[in-house]
Design an enzyme around this catalytic site. Structure first.
Site, short mmCIF file in Angstrom:
data_model
loop_
_atom_site.label_atom_id
_atom_site.label_comp_id
_atom_site.label_asym_id
_atom_site.label_seq_id
_atom_site.Cartn_x
_atom_site.Cartn_y
_atom_site.Cartn_z
CG LEU A 33 32.42 43.16 40.76
CD1 LEU A 33 31.62 43.56 42.01
CD2 LEU A 33 34.24 43.13 41.17
CG HIS A 37 36.32 41.73 41.24
ND1 HIS A 37 36.37 41.08 40.43
CD2 HIS A 37 37.34 42.17 41.29
CE1 HIS A 37 36.74 41.84 39.17
NE2 HIS A 37 38.45 42.05 39.99
N GLY A 147 44.87 42.30 45.04
CA GLY A 147 44.74 40.78 44.13
C GLY A 147 46.10 40.16 43.46
#
Ligand code: PAF
Length: 280
Positions: A33, A37, A147
């Site tokens: 991550l 994130h 995203g």
């Protein structure tokens, strides 16, 4: 924060949240991550969702020559970040939970799955659509967060959600960049110091295409040429594609318009990176 590999436990939590009048936000990830994130987690919390994050390196979205084996796996460090961010549940299933022995059912978004990354990574979007469907079935979220960095993935998942009548809202969050413009990606950690510098060609390429559009250029070929020049300038990026497409269909456009997706992909050394911008 509770970490579980069990679909039943995750679903029981999700149902309890809704019974108590809350809403559930799911952030699907493959771990390793970064701030991108965490921006999805924050977006979910800002909408009032109680947040679950899935961490699963999905084998079916990697081609045989790709980096499945070496993809970074760092569950403990990821969980520390997520706990600090106020996440309530981490769903980290074993492969056999997601793909039981003999699993023979896949989700394929025809057409879109063969464009952009789908053209150079055959089977990739079939793997993505399949695993995201399973994660949505497991978590039963009200919203799922993705995203814009993976803009083609977003197009595939939007179409899938529409076609399958899924009762989930897909929320797309802006690309998070390093201070020098590099789009955040779990794969950036593969880059050497020199490659990290060369990788800036991708964000520069997107910026060059966007600047051409902002200056009044409406020929898609010219917008792409401006981006490609920048991508090739340092001579260190092996270009996969530079394309201007309709973001919903991923089909190339001839005339650039606000809302079109300018997408670039290339290899820096052995690392394949992507970046994009939405015109206007
Ligand atoms: O974007 C990713 O990290 C993955 O493609 C996803 C959506 C978690 C599916 O494995």
């Amino acid at each position: 924060m509770q970490v579980t590999g069990s679909v039943a436990e995750l679903r029981a939590w999700s149902r309890a949240v809704r019974q108590a009048g809350g809403t559930v936000g799911l952030v699907p990830t493959m771990g390793a991550l970064h701030a991108g994130h965490l921006s999805l987690v924050k977006a979910a919390q800002e909408r009032g969702d109680r947040v679950a994050v899935s961490i699963f390196v999905n084998p079916t979205q990697f081609g045989p020559q790709e980096d499945f084996a070496q993809y970074p796996r760092m569950l403990e460090a990821d969980c520390r970040l997520l706990e600090a961010a106020g996440v309530e549940r981490v769903f980290a299933p074993e492969p056999g939970v997601i793909y039981p022995d003999g699993a023979a059912t896949f989700v394929e978004v025809e057409g879109l799955s063969g464009r952009l990354d789908g053209a150079s990574r055959p089977g990739h979007f079939r793997g993505v659509a399949t695993v995201v469907t399973k994660l949505l079935v497991a978590a039963e979220p009200d919203r799922a967060y993705f995203g814009q960095k993976d803009a083609a993935q977003v197009a595939v998942l939007r179409r899938m959600s529409r076609d399958l009548l899924l009762a989930v809202e897909l929320v797309v969050c802006p690309i998070v960049r390093e201070a020098d413009g590099l789009a955040m990606s779990s794969r950036n950690r593969y880059l050497s110091v020199d490659e990290r510098r060369e990788a800036l060609a991708l964000s520069r390429a997107v910026a060059a295409g966007e600047a051409a559009f902002a200056a009044g250029e409406r020929s898609a070929a010219a917008v792409c040429a401006a981006a490609r020049r920048e991508l090739e300038a340092g001579g260190q990026v092996r270009v996969d594609y530079v394309q201007l497409v309709n973001w919903a269909t991923l089909e190339p456009v001839e005339t650039a318009a606000a809302g079109d997706l300018l997408a670039v992909a290339g290899w820096v050394g052995t690392t394949r990176l992507i970046d994009n911008g939405i015109l206007g």
